[in-house]
Design a protein around this motif. Sequence first.
Motif, PDB file in Angstrom:
ATOM      1  N   VAL A 160       8.328   5.845   2.481  1.00 41.90           N
ATOM      2  CA  VAL A 160       6.880   5.726   2.638  1.00 41.90           C
ATOM      3  C   VAL A 160       6.628   4.470   3.466  1.00 41.90           C
ATOM      4  O   VAL A 160       6.932   3.356   3.025  1.00 41.90           O
ATOM      5  CB  VAL A 160       6.170   5.627   1.266  1.00 41.90           C
ATOM      6  N   ASP A 161       6.086   4.662   4.669  1.00 40.84           N
ATOM      7  CA  ASP A 161       5.898   3.548   5.590  1.00 40.84           C
ATOM      8  C   ASP A 161       4.762   3.929   6.551  1.00 40.84           C
ATOM      9  O   ASP A 161       4.380   5.102   6.625  1.00 40.84           O
ATOM     10  CB  ASP A 161       7.196   3.276   6.365  1.00 40.84           C
ATOM     11  N   PRO A 162       4.211   2.959   7.285  1.00 38.61           N
ATOM     12  CA  PRO A 162       3.167   3.313   8.248  1.00 38.61           C
ATOM     13  C   PRO A 162       3.627   4.415   9.203  1.00 38.61           C
ATOM     14  O   PRO A 162       4.762   4.405   9.682  1.00 38.61           O
ATOM     15  CB  PRO A 162       2.905   1.997   8.980  1.00 38.61           C
ATOM     16  N   LEU A 163       2.739   5.345   9.477  1.00 39.92           N
ATOM     17  CA  LEU A 163       3.046   6.435  10.403  1.00 39.92           C
ATOM     18  C   LEU A 163       3.506   5.896  11.746  1.00 39.92           C
ATOM     19  O   LEU A 163       4.467   6.402  12.337  1.00 39.92           O
ATOM     20  CB  LEU A 163       1.799   7.312  10.583  1.00 39.92           C
TER      21      LEU A 163
ATOM     22  N   VAL B 132      -5.144   7.256   0.864  1.00 37.48           N
ATOM     23  CA  VAL B 132      -4.613   5.896   0.867  1.00 37.48           C
ATOM     24  C   VAL B 132      -4.257   5.559   2.315  1.00 37.48           C
ATOM     25  O   VAL B 132      -3.438   6.237   2.935  1.00 37.48           O
ATOM     26  CB  VAL B 132      -3.361   5.740  -0.022  1.00 37.48           C
ATOM     27  N   GLN B 133      -4.898   4.515   2.839  1.00 37.93           N
ATOM     28  CA  GLN B 133      -4.598   4.059   4.191  1.00 37.93           C
ATOM     29  C   GLN B 133      -4.378   2.550   4.197  1.00 37.93           C
ATOM     30  O   GLN B 133      -4.826   1.847   3.290  1.00 37.93           O
ATOM     31  CB  GLN B 133      -5.758   4.382   5.137  1.00 37.93           C
ATOM     32  N   SER B 134      -3.679   2.088   5.211  1.00 34.22           N
ATOM     33  CA  SER B 134      -3.606   0.655   5.437  1.00 34.22           C
ATOM     34  C   SER B 134      -4.885   0.219   6.141  1.00 34.22           C
ATOM     35  O   SER B 134      -5.398   0.934   7.002  1.00 34.22           O
ATOM     36  CB  SER B 134      -2.389   0.297   6.288  1.00 34.22           C
TER      37      SER B 134
ATOM     38  N   SER C 114       0.830  -1.202   0.000  1.00 37.95           N
ATOM     39  CA  SER C 114       0.000   0.000   0.000  1.00 37.95           C
ATOM     40  C   SER C 114       0.865   1.253   0.000  1.00 37.95           C
ATOM     41  O   SER C 114       0.475   2.291  -0.551  1.00 37.95           O
ATOM     42  CB  SER C 114      -0.940  -0.001   1.210  1.00 37.95           C
ATOM     43  N   MET C 115       2.064   1.171   0.593  1.00 36.98           N
ATOM     44  CA  MET C 115       2.975   2.305   0.593  1.00 36.98           C
ATOM     45  C   MET C 115       3.465   2.609  -0.817  1.00 36.98           C
ATOM     46  O   MET C 115       3.512   3.763  -1.247  1.00 36.98           O
ATOM     47  CB  MET C 115       4.158   2.013   1.519  1.00 36.98           C
TER      48      MET C 115
END
Length: 326
Positions: free
Chosen positions: A207-210, A251-253, A167-168
């Motif tokens: 680009v990675d989860p916050l 765009v979210q996980s 997703s990233m």
Amino acid sequence: MTHPISRRSFGLSVTAAAATAVAPQVFAQPSFPSKPVTLIVPNAPGGAIDILARSLQQHLQSVWGQSVIVEYKPGAGTALGTDFAAKATPDGHTLCLVATPHVINPALRQLPFDTVKDLSGITILGTSNVLISATPAYAANNLKDVMELVKKNPTKFAYASPGSGSSMHFAMELLKQRAGIELLHAPFKGSGPAYPEVFSGRIDFLVDPLFSSLPHVKSGRLKPIAVTGPRRSPLAPEIPTVAELYPGFNVQSMFGMVVASGTPRNVVQKIYADLITVLKKPEVIEKMASLGLEPNPITPEQFDVTIKEDIERWTKLVKSANIKLD
């Protein structure tokens, strides 16, 4: 319920009475769940989806009065586990946790099942934000300036992601199209080895989860640029969204739950209602927060629509950007 007997037809009244007597034996269905429930985790043990599964397992067992058995079926980008769920008996006793690959896989892989036709959504359990960050020495400090700098220097800059098809990766490719920029992609086997490359400046962006990036933002090893969700995250409300510059960008996980299609709707609705009860428990909210997840439930019908729309969106992106798996 007692049916009134028609005085006009004794024969019909006898027939009706007989039907009433046998109906509960022939047509009554056992209440759900009538036996232990299997919860498929389509990933290896130890990750966020596993931790979430264990929390749900504990509380659903209490609600249902039945055992909930967590079963791991990793492989093929989560498709192995969802294939098992798609082909399970459609009675609600085999559930499957899914994440963002559930809606990305149909765009990238040949699957042994139809994601839309063979699986039904229960709900989204939670979502998490994705962060675009930069090496601390990068010249620009906000998304607008980043986009302008990248446009002036096409193909000079690169971004790291946890891998092609994540997703990233898709978030950044969507941003590239929206902004009309060129940016090289440096996919890694997971995000762990990507961080030192961005810390050092060998790669410009990450680009990675916050949730994963935030400790490094706070330590000064990463410069936050923007989150990709529709609104600012309560984890870091000072970080702006991409949507503030490009309205509608989102765009979210995602973490959700699905079941084999053909499962009776009353069973689907019961599972959904029971999950809502569980998701409201303070200890579950706390556990999800520890994983960087915000509870974000929607109805089964809404989840089915979301799954279909996301598959269409990512299929279009894969074709237009010529995205392929590593």
